[in-house]
Scaffold this motif. Structure first.
Motif, PDB file in Angstrom:
ATOM      1  N   TYR A  16     -11.700  20.118  21.239  1.00 48.06           N
ATOM      2  CA  TYR A  16     -11.438  21.547  21.101  1.00 48.06           C
ATOM      3  C   TYR A  16     -10.157  21.812  20.307  1.00 48.06           C
ATOM      4  O   TYR A  16      -9.114  21.220  20.582  1.00 48.06           O
ATOM      5  CB  TYR A  16     -11.324  22.186  22.484  1.00 48.06           C
ATOM      6  CG  TYR A  16     -11.091  23.667  22.455  1.00 48.06           C
ATOM      7  CD1 TYR A  16     -12.125  24.536  22.157  1.00 48.06           C
ATOM      8  CD2 TYR A  16      -9.833  24.196  22.714  1.00 48.06           C
ATOM      9  CE1 TYR A  16     -11.922  25.908  22.116  1.00 48.06           C
ATOM     10  CE2 TYR A  16      -9.613  25.562  22.678  1.00 48.06           C
ATOM     11  CZ  TYR A  16     -10.669  26.412  22.382  1.00 48.06           C
ATOM     12  OH  TYR A  16     -10.449  27.754  22.333  1.00 48.06           O
ATOM     13  N   CYS A  17     -10.243  22.689  19.322  1.00 43.71           N
ATOM     14  CA  CYS A  17      -9.066  23.115  18.561  1.00 43.71           C
ATOM     15  C   CYS A  17      -8.714  24.535  18.984  1.00 43.71           C
ATOM     16  O   CYS A  17      -9.523  25.438  18.833  1.00 43.71           O
ATOM     17  CB  CYS A  17      -9.338  23.054  17.067  1.00 43.71           C
ATOM     18  SG  CYS A  17      -8.009  23.782  16.093  1.00 43.71           S
ATOM     19  N   PRO A  18      -7.504  24.764  19.544  1.00 43.81           N
ATOM     20  CA  PRO A  18      -7.140  26.106  20.002  1.00 43.81           C
ATOM     21  C   PRO A  18      -6.983  27.128  18.877  1.00 43.81           C
ATOM     22  O   PRO A  18      -7.036  28.329  19.122  1.00 43.81           O
ATOM     23  CB  PRO A  18      -5.811  25.878  20.724  1.00 43.81           C
ATOM     24  CG  PRO A  18      -5.332  24.557  20.302  1.00 43.81           C
ATOM     25  CD  PRO A  18      -6.489  23.759  19.831  1.00 43.81           C
ATOM     26  N   LYS A  19      -6.786  26.637  17.666  1.00 46.42           N
ATOM     27  CA  LYS A  19      -6.636  27.568  16.546  1.00 46.42           C
ATOM     28  C   LYS A  19      -7.994  28.001  15.982  1.00 46.42           C
ATOM     29  O   LYS A  19      -8.192  29.166  15.666  1.00 46.42           O
ATOM     30  CB  LYS A  19      -5.784  26.931  15.445  1.00 46.42           C
ATOM     31  CG  LYS A  19      -5.060  27.965  14.623  1.00 46.42           C
ATOM     32  CD  LYS A  19      -3.882  27.372  13.893  1.00 46.42           C
ATOM     33  CE  LYS A  19      -3.052  28.499  13.302  1.00 46.42           C
ATOM     34  NZ  LYS A  19      -1.992  27.984  12.442  1.00 46.42           N
ATOM     35  N   CYS A  20      -8.904  27.040  15.842  1.00 45.65           N
ATOM     36  CA  CYS A  20     -10.262  27.359  15.378  1.00 45.65           C
ATOM     37  C   CYS A  20     -11.098  27.948  16.519  1.00 45.65           C
ATOM     38  O   CYS A  20     -12.150  28.531  16.283  1.00 45.65           O
ATOM     39  CB  CYS A  20     -10.962  26.113  14.846  1.00 45.65           C
ATOM     40  SG  CYS A  20     -10.160  25.322  13.464  1.00 45.65           S
ATOM     41  N   LYS A  21     -10.644  27.760  17.746  1.00 44.70           N
ATOM     42  CA  LYS A  21     -11.331  28.206  18.961  1.00 44.70           C
ATOM     43  C   LYS A  21     -12.721  27.612  19.118  1.00 44.70           C
ATOM     44  O   LYS A  21     -13.648  28.278  19.573  1.00 44.70           O
ATOM     45  CB  LYS A  21     -11.370  29.739  19.049  1.00 44.70           C
ATOM     46  CG  LYS A  21     -10.004  30.331  19.286  1.00 44.70           C
ATOM     47  CD  LYS A  21     -10.046  31.835  19.362  1.00 44.70           C
ATOM     48  CE  LYS A  21      -8.645  32.380  19.617  1.00 44.70           C
ATOM     49  NZ  LYS A  21      -8.588  33.836  19.510  1.00 44.70           N
ATOM     50  N   HIS A  54     -14.932  23.416  18.961  1.00 39.07           N
ATOM     51  CA  HIS A  54     -14.811  21.980  18.769  1.00 39.07           C
ATOM     52  C   HIS A  54     -14.839  21.638  17.283  1.00 39.07           C
ATOM     53  O   HIS A  54     -15.622  22.235  16.535  1.00 39.07           O
ATOM     54  CB  HIS A  54     -15.950  21.245  19.483  1.00 39.07           C
ATOM     55  CG  HIS A  54     -15.598  20.871  20.881  1.00 39.07           C
ATOM     56  ND1 HIS A  54     -15.380  21.815  21.866  1.00 39.07           N
ATOM     57  CD2 HIS A  54     -15.432  19.664  21.475  1.00 39.07           C
ATOM     58  CE1 HIS A  54     -15.090  21.195  22.995  1.00 39.07           C
ATOM     59  NE2 HIS A  54     -15.114  19.889  22.797  1.00 39.07           N
ATOM     60  N   SER A  55     -13.978  20.721  16.887  1.00 43.12           N
ATOM     61  CA  SER A  55     -13.986  20.267  15.498  1.00 43.12           C
ATOM     62  C   SER A  55     -13.508  18.821  15.458  1.00 43.12           C
ATOM     63  O   SER A  55     -12.965  18.298  16.427  1.00 43.12           O
ATOM     64  CB  SER A  55     -13.095  21.159  14.632  1.00 43.12           C
ATOM     65  OG  SER A  55     -11.770  21.065  15.073  1.00 43.12           O
ATOM     66  N   GLU A  56     -13.678  18.213  14.302  1.00 46.48           N
ATOM     67  CA  GLU A  56     -13.268  16.818  14.116  1.00 46.48           C
ATOM     68  C   GLU A  56     -11.739  16.729  14.018  1.00 46.48           C
ATOM     69  O   GLU A  56     -11.115  17.518  13.320  1.00 46.48           O
ATOM     70  CB  GLU A  56     -13.924  16.276  12.844  1.00 46.48           C
ATOM     71  CG  GLU A  56     -13.992  14.774  12.771  1.00 46.48           C
ATOM     72  CD  GLU A  56     -15.090  14.168  13.643  1.00 46.48           C
ATOM     73  OE1 GLU A  56     -15.122  12.949  13.721  1.00 46.48           O
ATOM     74  OE2 GLU A  56     -15.884  14.910  14.244  1.00 46.48           O
ATOM     75  N   LYS A  78      -4.934  15.879  15.043  1.00 49.05           N
ATOM     76  CA  LYS A  78      -4.828  16.798  13.918  1.00 49.05           C
ATOM     77  C   LYS A  78      -6.205  17.305  13.529  1.00 49.05           C
ATOM     78  O   LYS A  78      -7.093  16.506  13.221  1.00 49.05           O
ATOM     79  CB  LYS A  78      -4.159  16.111  12.732  1.00 49.05           C
ATOM     80  CG  LYS A  78      -3.763  17.086  11.652  1.00 49.05           C
ATOM     81  CD  LYS A  78      -2.966  16.419  10.560  1.00 49.05           C
ATOM     82  CE  LYS A  78      -2.510  17.469   9.563  1.00 49.05           C
ATOM     83  NZ  LYS A  78      -1.797  16.896   8.441  1.00 49.05           N
ATOM     84  N   CYS A  79      -6.361  18.631  13.557  1.00 44.65           N
ATOM     85  CA  CYS A  79      -7.649  19.244  13.226  1.00 44.65           C
ATOM     86  C   CYS A  79      -7.939  19.045  11.744  1.00 44.65           C
ATOM     87  O   CYS A  79      -7.072  19.261  10.905  1.00 44.65           O
ATOM     88  CB  CYS A  79      -7.626  20.727  13.571  1.00 44.65           C
ATOM     89  SG  CYS A  79      -9.144  21.586  13.128  1.00 44.65           S
ATOM     90  N   ARG A  80      -9.158  18.643  11.447  1.00 39.34           N
ATOM     91  CA  ARG A  80      -9.513  18.380  10.055  1.00 39.34           C
ATOM     92  C   ARG A  80      -9.800  19.653   9.270  1.00 39.34           C
ATOM     93  O   ARG A  80      -9.714  19.670   8.049  1.00 39.34           O
ATOM     94  CB  ARG A  80     -10.729  17.462   9.993  1.00 39.34           C
ATOM     95  CG  ARG A  80     -10.331  16.014  10.066  1.00 39.34           C
ATOM     96  CD  ARG A  80     -11.496  15.168   9.715  1.00 39.34           C
ATOM     97  NE  ARG A  80     -11.074  13.815   9.423  1.00 39.34           N
ATOM     98  CZ  ARG A  80     -11.921  12.844   9.136  1.00 39.34           C
ATOM     99  NH1 ARG A  80     -13.200  13.075   9.105  1.00 39.34           N
ATOM    100  NH2 ARG A  80     -11.476  11.643   8.877  1.00 39.34           N
ATOM    101  N   THR A  81     -10.158  20.718   9.959  1.00 39.74           N
ATOM    102  CA  THR A  81     -10.473  21.945   9.229  1.00 39.74           C
ATOM    103  C   THR A  81      -9.247  22.829   9.003  1.00 39.74           C
ATOM    104  O   THR A  81      -9.062  23.360   7.916  1.00 39.74           O
ATOM    105  CB  THR A  81     -11.582  22.741   9.942  1.00 39.74           C
ATOM    106  OG1 THR A  81     -11.256  22.835  11.327  1.00 39.74           O
ATOM    107  CG2 THR A  81     -12.933  22.072   9.794  1.00 39.74           C
ATOM    108  N   CYS A  82      -8.378  22.973  10.024  1.00 36.82           N
ATOM    109  CA  CYS A  82      -7.233  23.868   9.831  1.00 36.82           C
ATOM    110  C   CYS A  82      -5.893  23.128   9.763  1.00 36.82           C
ATOM    111  O   CYS A  82      -4.891  23.705   9.372  1.00 36.82           O
ATOM    112  CB  CYS A  82      -7.190  24.923  10.930  1.00 36.82           C
ATOM    113  SG  CYS A  82      -6.760  24.283  12.538  1.00 36.82           S
ATOM    114  N   GLY A  83      -5.857  21.861  10.138  1.00 40.18           N
ATOM    115  CA  GLY A  83      -4.613  21.100  10.040  1.00 40.18           C
ATOM    116  C   GLY A  83      -3.681  21.259  11.219  1.00 40.18           C
ATOM    117  O   GLY A  83      -2.577  20.736  11.222  1.00 40.18           O
TER     118      GLY A  83
HETATM  119 ZN    ZN Z   1      -8.629  23.715  13.826  1.00 38.29          ZN
END
Ligand code: ZN
Length: 92
Positions: free
Chosen positions: A10-15, A17-19, A70-75
């Motif tokens: 889970y990415c709290p910024k993208c809200k 799940h992401s890689e 580290k989120c791959r979509t938003c960093g």
């Molecule tokens: Zn993210």
């Protein structure tokens, strides 16, 4: 313990799940002008030898390892701490 290089979480910024790419946290270099270091330097001045006892032995044999996700979509980076490990290796 073996740690995977990438993980979906889970990415709290993208809200959602992401890689994420995983890495281990490394401590940065200590600042010589930090308040504690300035205080210590002032205390050490002049005659009188060592003013504070130096730590010689530690009770624990391992250190808590902090993982960086580290989120791959938003960093965005999340820090997850620490389980005590003798060795943490990131595998492919
Ligand atoms: Zn993210």
């Amino acid at each position: 313990m073996k740690i995977p290089k990438t993980l979906s979480t889970y990415c709290p910024k993208c809200k959602k799940h992401s890689e994420h790419t995983l890495s281990l946290y490394k401590k940065g270099r200590d600042s010589s002008l930090a308040a504690g270091n300035r205080r210590y330097a002032r205390k050490q001045e002049g005659y009188g030898g060592q003013r504070k006892p130096k730590q010689r032995q530690t009770a624990k044999t391992t250190k808590k390892q902090t993982l960086l996700f580290k989120c791959r979509t938003c960093g965005y980076t999340i820090q997850k701490f620490g389980i005590r490990l003798r060795k943490a290796e990131i595998t492919a």
